[in-house]
Every structure is written in structure tokens, then in C-alpha cells.
Write an enzyme that holds these catalytic residues in place. Structure first.
Site, short mmCIF file in Angstrom:
data_model
loop_
_atom_site.label_atom_id
_atom_site.label_comp_id
_atom_site.label_asym_id
_atom_site.label_seq_id
_atom_site.Cartn_x
_atom_site.Cartn_y
_atom_site.Cartn_z
N GLY A 1 0.82 -1.22 0.00
CA GLY A 1 0.00 0.00 0.00
C GLY A 1 0.85 1.26 0.00
N HIS B 1 -9.02 33.78 -4.73
CA HIS B 1 -10.30 33.13 -4.47
C HIS B 1 -11.06 32.96 -5.78
CE1 HIS B 1 -13.94 31.98 -2.39
NE2 HIS B 1 -14.61 32.83 -3.17
#
Ligand code: FAD
Length: 473
Positions: A185, A446
Site C-alpha cells: 500500500g 479566491h
């Protein structure tokens, strides 16, 4: 065997992966006469059987998966299908474009490319054995070993069974397996888990350690396992593979978790348990280069124990990443050509391109505590980010580790959609010893995901804007 005349160089490099070819370019920029020896394709593991082909498959897989999820945004594609041979052809095209780019770079930088397998005759002379049996010899004032790594093969009974894959074979599957067990993993295992699961395979991911992506903060590993399970994968942590047996047209994989055991059947098995340095056949013992088990020993200037011989990339102990190999390559040749530079491993970005993806740099919370820092932690969830919500990917968070005395940011870890694109700012922040205050005073556009990095830094100070925190006393 015939031998042609020897070339004389300032620098000769064995291996043309991201370590070797970048070293060659840098050496040429510094005015050196440079040779590079490569027995395979230019670009090494990274461009041919690593970073680049896996990312091409991941992009195709992401497109496929997002078309499935688009319904929740009101967009429908009808029936979407993936033609695996064509997906593979796309990946091969990407690889060809990148490797031919390296070929052009070698030409424009006047680097002589020798095709064949290099080995040391003396500390200043290497022999290049060509595929047709002939050989050439090259002399150089300085040599750089950049021979990379190969897949590790743990001693699991049955691992040598025909058809059990490593990442190399997994990149060339012409058919989507109906099911697959992925052993390991780490970052390679979870990237393949994302590829196969996105296209519709039933994936079982097995990791011996308590969390997947074990080199990352455990919070990140747990969040990834939760996301994978939500996507329908089986994630088995703290689990050992005890046997792999061919069964019918597939395999039976025996697993042990603590005292319990089970057998998982799957059409394919991929073993992705890491990589080991590759230095075979170089004749390093003959010239006395000191080793640390399979890895070449170097100092921070990338010097081996033999003056004039440097080693870089996956062939040395430490972080096995393409950008680290490249950086080490630059440091090695700069030192070889009279500069004095040391490798700085303090701000090495690490990206994992699974979905959700992972990016981290600097110290984890545990590492900072172990180093004796009095720390504070900031977190910001993507579900509070306008950009993340608008793009329908609200999963994940940014975590900032800062020390309390000067408010210096020590580490940044992230999990979420496309967080690998946010690591540049985080890396620069660690490299420049940025404080939480610096983040606070830097206006972030933003709506962008980078706002989440600033917000997580602000949270370390108990003053995030877009999540509510009880005021710290
Ligand atoms: P390599 O790239 O391995 O190159 C070594 C070269 O040396 C090879 O071309 C080899 O043929 C040649 N060579 C070896 N011996 C000789 C010899 N005697 N004579 C001549 N030539 C020789 N890293 C990342 O940073 N980001 C990723 O996303 C990423 N994804 C990966 C995905 C996969 C599936 C794999 C397997 C690896 C990935 N990596 C990734 C790791 C990355 O590929 C390696 O860290 C990087 O390639 C190491 O570069 P290198 O130059 O040291 O060695």
C-alpha cells in the site's frame, strides 16, 4: 568482440534516468564535455516504466471515473466505455513524446550518448558493452553512477508464479482485470489501485503496516483508506500475504491479519512492495566503491568513497523519487566541476497521484515531536473550500505543523483532489522557513484550493476564517 576508440570526457554518467540525464544537462551548461551511457531507453524508469506512464493511465482513469460521477453535477455522457488497448496506446504515445524530448535535449546540450551497458574498468575508465557484442571504452575525469533501481521481490511463497506482476507489467496490461490483489500500500500500490478501481476492477489492497502510504502522516493514510473503501475497494492493513497460488485462470492469495487468515481470489496479482538500488555488473567492488548493503554510500556532495566518482538517485540510499534524483545529479556534477554544494533534504515534496491525491513536505506531527519541537497543528477541510465544493470534490484536508516559539511552519500534509498541484507553495514555505504569520499576510486567490493551505496555517494560530474554532485561551 571489437573495440572502438575511447572517448575522453570531463564527466561520464552511467544511466540516463532523471538523475543521469539532468546531471548531463547541468554539466554541459557548466561547459563540460559530457558522455552518458544507457542500456535501455533514455529517461530511465521514470519516463518509460514509472512516473510518466502511470500518470498517463491515471489521467485516463480519472476521466473515466469523473464521467461516471458527473450525473450529480447535472451532466450526463450516456454510456461511457474504456478501450484498454487504446488507453495503453495513449500512454505509449505520452512516453514516446517525453523520451524523444530527452533525446533532443541530449543533442542540443552536445551530450554524447553511448548505447550499451556500462561497467568500470578503472576508476576513470568505463567499458560500454553494446547489444551486438562489441564494446567501446570511455575515459573521464569524473564519473557519475545513476543506474537507478529495480522492483523488490519479497520472499512470499508463490511470488514467482507465472503472471504475478510488478509495476512494469501492470503498466502494459491490454485487458482490464475483473479483479486484482495489490500487495503493498505504498505510493505505487495506491496509484495502481486508483487506476484499476476507476476503470471498474474489484481491487483488494494489502498492506503489512497499520496504515497505507506508511511514509505519510497516519491521519492521511487513514483518510485515504476510508476514501478507497467508499470507492468500493477492500483495504486490508496490518495484513501479511503468506502465499500466492495460481488457481484456475487467476490466483488465490492467502492473507494473515493477526491471528485470523483468509484467502482472496483474483484474476491478477500485482506486487508493489518497493524498489531496491540497482548496481549489478558495474564492477564497483573492483574499484573499491563502498556500499551500504545494495546502495552506494555517498556524502552530502554525492561523493562516493572513491575520489572522482559520484552516485545519485535510486542507486544510493534514501528517498527514491525522480525530482530528488535530478537534484542530486545537479549537485554531483556541480561539485565535480569545482563548485561546492551540498544536498538539502529538508524540503523534499512528496506526491502520490491516487484519488484523492496526497502531497506533503517537511515534518509530520510525529517527526516534529520526536525532534523535540513544541508544536501546534492547524487543519482545514476541503468541504469548507468554495473551489473544492464547486468542483464536486470535497474530500480531504490540509494539515499544517508549526512550532510554537517562532510560529515557523515545519510541515504541510494534504489529501484531496489535485492537492499535488498545491505542493509548490508548501515546499517554498518550508524551504524559506516561513511562519504562520507569513501565510496570514499573503493574499491567496479566491476561489482556489490554495486558500485551504493558508486557512490551515491560520488554524494553527486558532484564527481560521472559514471554519469555526472556539477561541483558544
Ligand atoms: P532510473 O530512472 O531508474 O534510471 C536508471 C537508468 O540507468 C535506467 O535507464 C537503466 O536502464 C540505466 N542503467 C542501469 N544500469 C546500467 C548500466 N550498467 N549501463 C547503462 N545503463 C544502465 N518518482 C516520482 O518522483 N514521481 C512519481 O510519480 C513516480 N512514479 C513512479 C511510478 C512507478 C510505477 C515507479 C516504478 C517509479 C515511480 N517513481 C516516481 C520513482 C522514479 O521513477 C525513480 O525515483 C527515478 O526514476 C529514479 O531516477 P534514477 O535516474 O536514479 O534512476
Amino acid at each position: 568482440m571489437t573495440m572502438s576508440a575511447a572517448g575522453e570526457y570531463d564527466i561520464a554518467i552511467i544511466g540516463a534516468g532523471p538523475g543521469g540525464y539532468v546531471a548531463a544537462i547541468r554539466a554541459s551548461q557548466l561547459g563540460a564535455r559530457v558522455a552518458i551511457v544507457e542500456r535501455g531507453a533514455l529517461g530511465g524508469t521514470c519516463l518509460n516504466i514509472g512516473c510518466i506512464p502511470s500518470k498517463a493511465l491515471l489521467e485516463a482513469a480519472a476521466l473515466f471515473a469523473s464521467s461516471r460521477d458527473a450525473g450529480s453535477m447535472g451532466v450526463s455522457f450516456g454510456t461511457v466505455s474504456a478501450d484498454f488497448p487504446k488507453v495503453n496506446a495513449y500512454k505509449d504515445k505520452v512516453v514516446r513524446q517525453m523520451t524523444s524530448g530527452v533525446e533532443s535535449l541530449m543533442k542540443s546540450n552536445r551530450v554524447d550518448v553511448y548505447r550499451g551497458t556500462g561497467s568500470f574498468v578503472t576508476p576513470r575508465r568505463i567499458r560500454v558493452q553494446k547489444a551486438d557484442g562489441t564494446f567501446q571504452e570511455i575515459s573521464a575525469k569524473n564519473l557519475v553512477i545513476a543506474t537507478g533501481s529495480v522492483e523488490a521481490r519479497p520472499p512470499i511463497p508463490g511470488i514467482e508464479s507465472p503472471g504475478v506482476m510488478t509495476s512494469k507489467e501492470a503498466l502494459n496490461l491490454t485487458e482490464l482485470p475483473e479483479s486484482i490483489v495489490i500487495v503493498g500500500g505504498g505510493y505505487i500500490g495506491v496509484e495502481f489501485a486508483t487506476i484499476y478501481s476507476s476503470f471498474g476492477s474489484k481491487v483488494t489492497l494489502v498492506e503489512m503496516l497499520p496504515t497505507i502510504v506508511p511514509l505519510e502522516d497516519p491521519e492521511i493514510g487513514k483518510a485515504l483508506a476510508t476514501a478507497f473503501m467508499k470507492q468500493g475497494m477492500a483495504v486490508k492493513t496490518g495484513t501479511r500475504v503468506t502465499k500466492i497460488e495460481p488457481k484456475g485462470t487467476g490466483y488465490a492469495v492467502s492473507l494473515a491479519t493477526g491471528d485470523s487468515s483468509e484467502v482472496v481470489e483474483a484474476a491478477k496479482v500485482l506486487v508493489a512492495v518497493g524498489r531496491v538500488p540497482y548496481t549489478e555488473g558495474l564492477g564497483l567492488d573492483r574499484i573499491g566503491v563502498a556500499m551500504d548493503r545494495r546502495a552506494i554510500k555517498v556524502d552530502k556532495r554525492m561523493r562516493t568513497s572513491v575520489p572522482g566518482i559520484y552516485a545519485i538517485g535510486d542507486s544510493i540510499a534514501g528517498i527514491m523519487l525522480a525530482h530528488v534524483a535530478s537534484s542530486e545529479g545537479e549537485v554531483a556534477v556541480e561539485n565535480a566541476l569545482g563548485h561546492d554544494v551540498e544536498m538539502d533534504y529538508g524540503a523534499v515534496p512528496n506526491c502520490v497521484f491516487c484519488e484523492p491525491s496526497i502531497a506533503s513536505v517537511g515534518m509530520t506531527e510525529d517527526a516534529a515531536k520526536k525532534a523535540g519541537y513544541d508544536i501546534k497543528i492547524g487543519r482545514f477541510p476541503f468541504m469548507a473550500s468554495g473551489k473544492a465544493v464547486a468542483s464536486n470534490h470535497q474530500e480531504g484536508f490540509v494539515k499544517v505543523v508549526a512550532e510554537s516559539k517562532y510560529n515557523q511552519v515545519l510541515g504541510i500534509q494534504m489529501i484531496g483532489h489535485h492537492v499535488t498541484d498545491l505542493i509548490g507553495e508548501a515546499t517554498l514555505a518550508i524551504k524559506l522557513e516561513t511562519t504562520v504569520e507569513d501565510f496570514a499576510q499573503t493574499i491567496h486567490a479566491h476561489p482556489t484550493l490554495t486558500e485551504a493551505v493558508r486557512e490551515a496555517a491560520l488554524d494553527a494560530d486558532g484564527r481560521p476564517i472559514h471554519i469555526w474554532r472556539r477561541k483558544r485561551l
